[in-house]
Design an enzyme around this catalytic site. Structure first.
Site, PDB file in Angstrom:
ATOM      1  N   CYS A  27     -10.184  -4.996   0.070  1.00 27.98           N
ATOM      2  CA  CYS A  27     -11.355  -4.127   0.141  1.00 27.98           C
ATOM      3  C   CYS A  27     -12.229  -4.367  -1.090  1.00 27.98           C
ATOM      4  O   CYS A  27     -11.845  -5.096  -2.015  1.00 27.98           O
ATOM      5  CB  CYS A  27     -10.919  -2.663   0.217  1.00 27.98           C
ATOM      6  SG  CYS A  27     -10.185  -2.015  -1.310  1.00 27.98           S
ATOM      7  N   CYS A  48      -3.947   0.551  -2.717  1.00 24.10           N
ATOM      8  CA  CYS A  48      -3.884  -0.664  -1.914  1.00 24.10           C
ATOM      9  C   CYS A  48      -2.797  -1.599  -2.441  1.00 24.10           C
ATOM     10  O   CYS A  48      -2.410  -1.535  -3.613  1.00 24.10           O
ATOM     11  CB  CYS A  48      -5.221  -1.383  -1.942  1.00 24.10           C
ATOM     12  SG  CYS A  48      -6.591  -0.473  -1.202  1.00 24.10           S
ATOM     13  N   ASN A  94       0.837  -1.190   0.000  1.00 22.38           N
ATOM     14  CA  ASN A  94       0.000   0.000   0.000  1.00 22.38           C
ATOM     15  C   ASN A  94       0.877   1.246   0.000  1.00 22.38           C
ATOM     16  O   ASN A  94       1.977   1.267   0.565  1.00 22.38           O
ATOM     17  CB  ASN A  94      -1.007  -0.001   1.160  1.00 22.38           C
ATOM     18  CG  ASN A  94      -0.394  -0.064   2.537  1.00 22.38           C
ATOM     19  OD1 ASN A  94       0.603  -0.744   2.766  1.00 22.38           O
ATOM     20  ND2 ASN A  94      -1.020   0.620   3.486  1.00 22.38           N
ATOM     21  N   CYS A 128     -10.547  -3.520  -4.423  1.00 23.45           N
ATOM     22  CA  CYS A 128      -9.518  -4.498  -4.802  1.00 23.45           C
ATOM     23  C   CYS A 128     -10.133  -5.831  -5.207  1.00 23.45           C
ATOM     24  O   CYS A 128      -9.604  -6.512  -6.096  1.00 23.45           O
ATOM     25  CB  CYS A 128      -8.511  -4.679  -3.672  1.00 23.45           C
ATOM     26  SG  CYS A 128      -7.418  -3.243  -3.527  1.00 23.45           S
ATOM     27  N   GLU A 140      -3.013  -4.785  -3.064  1.00 20.20           N
ATOM     28  CA  GLU A 140      -3.507  -5.679  -4.105  1.00 20.20           C
ATOM     29  C   GLU A 140      -3.517  -4.995  -5.466  1.00 20.20           C
ATOM     30  O   GLU A 140      -3.139  -5.583  -6.481  1.00 20.20           O
ATOM     31  CB  GLU A 140      -4.920  -6.174  -3.775  1.00 20.20           C
ATOM     32  CG  GLU A 140      -5.021  -6.895  -2.452  1.00 20.20           C
ATOM     33  CD  GLU A 140      -5.359  -5.968  -1.289  1.00 20.20           C
ATOM     34  OE1 GLU A 140      -4.687  -4.931  -1.102  1.00 20.20           O
ATOM     35  OE2 GLU A 140      -6.301  -6.279  -0.550  1.00 20.20           O
ATOM     36  N   GLU A 183       0.150   5.257   0.641  1.00 19.94           N
ATOM     37  CA  GLU A 183      -0.825   6.263   1.046  1.00 19.94           C
ATOM     38  C   GLU A 183      -0.453   7.640   0.504  1.00 19.94           C
ATOM     39  O   GLU A 183       0.659   7.859   0.033  1.00 19.94           O
ATOM     40  CB  GLU A 183      -0.913   6.323   2.571  1.00 19.94           C
ATOM     41  CG  GLU A 183      -1.444   5.050   3.178  1.00 19.94           C
ATOM     42  CD  GLU A 183      -1.505   5.086   4.688  1.00 19.94           C
ATOM     43  OE1 GLU A 183      -2.116   4.160   5.243  1.00 19.94           O
ATOM     44  OE2 GLU A 183      -0.966   6.018   5.322  1.00 19.94           O
TER      45      GLU A 183
END
Length: 136
Positions: free
Chosen positions: A93, A59, A48, A96, A61, A50
């Site tokens: 999530c 993310c 990830n 993803c 993934e 940010e």
């Protein structure tokens, strides 16, 4: 889909742990790593990343899928491992899950790792039972 061998899961977990070490998570303090295996045995990883301008981060993934597209082309995902920085399992999530559905068949297997515990592998179509698919 054929059963995923334990040694494959072990390689994916190790790759996801290594990817998580490169996560950029200064705001959430929740680094995540992901590893995906495609046909032919190739493994792509992501972490990830940010951004102070929420929700502009990425993310793990999604990063792994982008890595896959660059390094191996669009191939069918067979297995995914996601590992966060918690004693609870970290699952993809919703966004993803949809990204994975673009690159994986419904029976692709997804696993999460929390500390030294592994979840049972779950089929992607169990995580996203009614994935949106473009009309072909």
């Amino acid at each position: 889909m054929a059963t995923i061998d334990t040694s494959v899961w072990e390689r994916l977990v190790a790759a996801a742990v290594k990817a998580r070490a490169h996560a950029y998570a200064p705001y959430s303090k929740f680094p995540v790593g992901a590893a995906i295996r495609v046909e032919g045995g190739h493994i792509a990883v992501g972490c990830n990343v940010e951004n102070v301008s929420f929700p502009c981060g990425q993310c793990a993934e999604a990063g792994a899928v982008a890595n896959l597209a660059v390094t191996h082309g669009r191939r069918s995902i067979q297995a995914v491992v996601v590992i966060g920085a918690s004693d609870r399992f970290t699952w993809p999530c919703g966004q993803c899950r949809q990204i994975l559905a673009e690159f994986a068949p419904p029976d692709a297997m997804v696993m999460s790792v929390a500390g030294d515990r592994w979840s049972d592998p779950v089929r992607l179509d169990e995580l996203l039972p009614h994935a949106f698919k473009a009309v072909e």
